[in-house]
Design a protein around this motif. Structure first.
Motif, mmCIF file in Angstrom:
data_model
loop_
_atom_site.group_PDB
_atom_site.id
_atom_site.type_symbol
_atom_site.label_atom_id
_atom_site.label_comp_id
_atom_site.label_asym_id
_atom_site.label_seq_id
_atom_site.Cartn_x
_atom_site.Cartn_y
_atom_site.Cartn_z
ATOM 1 N N LYS A 129 9.814 3.188 -1.660
ATOM 2 C CA LYS A 129 8.206 3.470 -1.280
ATOM 3 C C LYS A 129 7.225 4.689 -1.556
ATOM 4 N N ILE A 130 6.442 4.092 -1.815
ATOM 5 C CA ILE A 130 5.458 4.820 -2.298
ATOM 6 C C ILE A 130 3.708 5.106 -1.367
ATOM 7 N N CYS A 131 4.002 5.789 -1.878
ATOM 8 C CA CYS A 131 2.111 6.181 -1.196
ATOM 9 C C CYS A 131 0.860 6.554 -2.712
ATOM 10 N N VAL A 132 0.098 5.818 -2.862
ATOM 11 C CA VAL A 132 -1.119 5.878 -4.108
ATOM 12 C C VAL A 132 -2.003 6.690 -3.079
ATOM 13 N N ILE A 133 -2.292 7.996 -4.190
ATOM 14 C CA ILE A 133 -3.536 9.013 -3.230
ATOM 15 C C ILE A 133 -4.720 8.470 -4.359
ATOM 16 N N GLY A 134 -5.795 8.033 -4.055
ATOM 17 C CA GLY A 134 -7.108 7.803 -4.422
ATOM 18 C C GLY A 134 -7.203 5.855 -4.467
ATOM 19 N N GLY A 135 -7.809 5.105 -4.150
ATOM 20 C CA GLY A 135 -7.766 4.279 -4.067
ATOM 21 C C GLY A 135 -8.478 3.411 -4.856
ATOM 22 N N GLY A 136 -9.585 4.142 -5.612
ATOM 23 C CA GLY A 136 -10.322 3.587 -6.976
ATOM 24 C C GLY A 136 -10.253 2.744 -7.813
ATOM 25 N N ARG A 137 -10.830 2.450 -8.910
ATOM 26 C CA ARG A 137 -10.515 1.391 -9.540
ATOM 27 C C ARG A 137 -9.072 1.659 -10.123
ATOM 28 N N MET A 138 -7.895 2.679 -10.165
ATOM 29 C CA MET A 138 -6.878 2.453 -10.509
ATOM 30 C C MET A 138 -5.966 2.392 -9.539
ATOM 31 N N GLY A 139 -5.353 3.342 -8.269
ATOM 32 C CA GLY A 139 -5.036 3.435 -7.508
ATOM 33 C C GLY A 139 -4.669 2.507 -6.517
ATOM 34 N N ARG A 140 -5.382 1.569 -6.406
ATOM 35 C CA ARG A 140 -5.683 -0.115 -5.448
ATOM 36 C C ARG A 140 -4.920 -0.914 -6.450
ATOM 37 N N GLN A 141 -5.069 -0.985 -7.678
ATOM 38 C CA GLN A 141 -4.179 -1.235 -8.567
ATOM 39 C C GLN A 141 -2.674 -1.817 -8.360
ATOM 40 N N CYS A 164 7.876 8.547 -3.681
ATOM 41 C CA CYS A 164 7.000 8.865 -4.842
ATOM 42 C C CYS A 164 5.758 9.042 -4.289
ATOM 43 N N VAL A 165 5.104 9.680 -4.584
ATOM 44 C CA VAL A 165 3.862 9.629 -4.315
ATOM 45 C C VAL A 165 3.004 9.734 -5.596
ATOM 46 N N VAL A 166 1.432 8.275 -5.863
ATOM 47 C CA VAL A 166 1.559 8.638 -7.275
ATOM 48 C C VAL A 166 -0.576 9.064 -6.806
ATOM 49 N N GLU A 167 -0.358 9.977 -7.713
ATOM 50 C CA GLU A 167 -1.605 10.304 -7.571
ATOM 51 C C GLU A 167 -2.679 10.269 -8.125
ATOM 52 N N ALA A 168 -3.713 9.167 -8.011
ATOM 53 C CA ALA A 168 -4.574 8.546 -8.663
ATOM 54 C C ALA A 168 -6.443 9.072 -8.226
ATOM 55 N N VAL A 169 -6.385 10.290 -8.702
ATOM 56 C CA VAL A 169 -7.647 10.388 -7.583
ATOM 57 C C VAL A 169 -8.293 10.907 -8.975
ATOM 58 N N ILE A 170 -9.685 11.955 -8.960
ATOM 59 C CA ILE A 170 -10.983 11.803 -10.212
ATOM 60 C C ILE A 170 -9.894 12.316 -10.783
ATOM 61 N N GLU A 171 -10.953 11.991 -11.791
ATOM 62 C CA GLU A 171 -10.066 12.933 -13.186
ATOM 63 C C GLU A 171 -10.626 15.019 -13.286
ATOM 64 N N VAL A 172 -10.535 15.511 -11.585
ATOM 65 C CA VAL A 172 -11.048 16.691 -11.798
ATOM 66 C C VAL A 172 -9.921 17.654 -12.017
ATOM 67 N N GLU A 173 -9.745 18.670 -12.656
ATOM 68 C CA GLU A 173 -8.400 19.467 -12.343
ATOM 69 C C GLU A 173 -8.262 19.918 -10.352
ATOM 70 N N ASP A 174 -9.310 20.612 -10.918
ATOM 71 C CA ASP A 174 -9.163 21.826 -9.253
ATOM 72 C C ASP A 174 -8.749 20.423 -7.875
ATOM 73 N N VAL A 175 -9.689 19.517 -7.947
ATOM 74 C CA VAL A 175 -9.443 18.023 -7.089
ATOM 75 C C VAL A 175 -7.622 18.633 -7.360
ATOM 76 N N LYS A 176 -7.154 17.965 -8.695
ATOM 77 C CA LYS A 176 -5.758 17.799 -8.253
ATOM 78 C C LYS A 176 -4.829 18.422 -7.922
ATOM 79 N N ARG A 177 -5.317 19.435 -8.362
ATOM 80 C CA ARG A 177 -4.639 20.667 -7.564
ATOM 81 C C ARG A 177 -4.293 20.862 -6.777
ATOM 82 N N LYS A 178 -5.796 20.709 -6.117
ATOM 83 C CA LYS A 178 -5.976 21.032 -4.465
ATOM 84 C C LYS A 178 -4.773 20.330 -3.639
ATOM 85 N N LEU A 179 -4.980 18.694 -4.375
ATOM 86 C CA LEU A 179 -4.206 17.853 -3.871
ATOM 87 C C LEU A 179 -2.655 18.092 -3.839
#
Ligand SMILES: NC(=O)c1ccc[n+]([C@@H]2O[C@H](COP(=O)([O-])OP(=O)(O)OC[C@H]3O[C@@H](n4cnc5c(N)ncnc54)[C@H](O)[C@@H]3O)[C@@H](O)[C@H]2O)c1
Length: 284
Positions: free
Chosen positions: A5-17, A86-101
């Motif tokens: 069972k997975i959770c995808v974080i970020g529903g943009g171009r990549m995450g939703r697909q 499993c969590v799949v991180e697919a948020v914007i490509e900004v390091e600080d945003v990903k680190r915080k997440l």
């Protein structure tokens, strides 16, 4: 260690697909996005995508009904993470945003839950200090469009356990992908490491007036049978994403990358590529 069972974080171009792809292959997948409007958009997109699959004769009503029981959109993060392995991180490509997440995720899920990043360029070791158990952290990098492209890179960092990398690699196989298991980290991973060389030369040719971007695409498409030349590819992956990557290079080297100003202007004008109908080329 098996992913169910997975959770995808970020529903943009990549995450939703990525999530839809998993559900099509029988996995429970939940999309969470920080923007409620994106969550609504993902729900509408999923409905439309699945109806079109039936209309085109690619899926039966029964198949779609089953997928709908597996694909979820959840605007509350804590709920989206319930019961996942499993969590799949697919948020914007900004390091600080990903680190915080990743710090946030570390506090919300158990240390056994695999954390995979879909970052285009950032190796997972950049986030190893954000989580209590970096052995379960790795890259799982899908290509755009994730529902279509078979190639995925699973990248094992020095901190990643063999079991984590294997679980991700096997998961890719189970969702119809052809993955490679990269045993060491490299900037851009194997695929983008290769393609960046071509993109750099493409931008150099245009910036310095050797030929137009259309010519570069013709050279790669007609001369080398690439399905897409570099500028068609940037339109597909996002002019904004390409600019993010160029910004990073600019910050690191102090040397302005070729065509930087062109990309910056396009992003200002909202010409982000195929997803919005306009980029280097027009699609509407
Ligand atoms: N676009 C591509 O071709 C491509 C290909 C491979 C990998 N990637 C990588 O995938 C990731 C996502 O790319 P994309 O093109 O889907 O981006 P996108 O801009 O389409 O979507 C990103 C989403 O993340 C959401 N978001 C931002 N911060 C968040 C947070 N803290 N929590 C939850 N959601 C958050 C945004 O609201 C947005 O909907 C990036 O790391 C990118 O580098 C992109």
């Amino acid at each position: 260690m098996e992913i169910k069972k997975i959770c995808v974080i970020g529903g943009g171009r990549m995450g939703r697909q990525i999530a839809m792809n998993a559900s099509i292959y029988g996995f429970d997948a939940t999309v969470y996005d920080i923007a409620p409007a994106v969550c609504d958009d993902v729900a509408g997109w999923a409905e439309k995508y699945l109806s079109e699959r039936i209309a085109k004769g690619r899926m039966t009503e029964e198949q779609v009904a089953k997928i709908k029981t597996l694909f979820h959109v959840e605007p509350v993060l804590e709920k989206a993470l319930e019961g996942v392995d499993c969590v799949v991180e697919a948020v914007i490509e900004v390091e600080d945003v990903k680190r915080k997440l990743f710090k946030q995720l570390d506090a919300l899920v158990g240390p056994e839950v695999i954390l995979a990043t879909n970052s285009s360029f950032m190796v997972s070791s950049k986030f190893a200090d954000c989580v209590s158990n970096p052995a379960r952290l790795a890259n799982m990098h899908f290509y755009n469009p994730a529902l279509v492209m078979k190639f995925v890179e699973v990248v094992q960092g020095a901190h990643t356990s063999e079991e984590t990398a294997r679980a991700l690699y096997e998961f890719c196989g189970k969702i119809g992908k052809k993955a490679i298991w990269q045993k060491k980290e490299i900037d851009g991973f194997a695929g983008n490491y290769l393609i960046m060389g071509i993109l750099k030369r493409a931008r150099y040719l245009v910036q310095n007036g050797y030929c137009t971007y259309q010519d570069v695409d013709i050279a790669m498409e007609e001369g080398f049978h690439n399905p897409m030349g570099p500028f068609h590819m940037i339109d597909l992956t996002g002019v904004d994403l390409a600019l993010d990557i160029m910004k990073r290079e600019y910050d690191e080297t102090g040397v302005k990358p070729d065509m930087y100003d062109v990309f910056e202007q396009m992003v200002k004008e909202g010409r982000l590529g195929k997803s919005v109908g306009h980029g280097f080329y027009d699609y509407v």
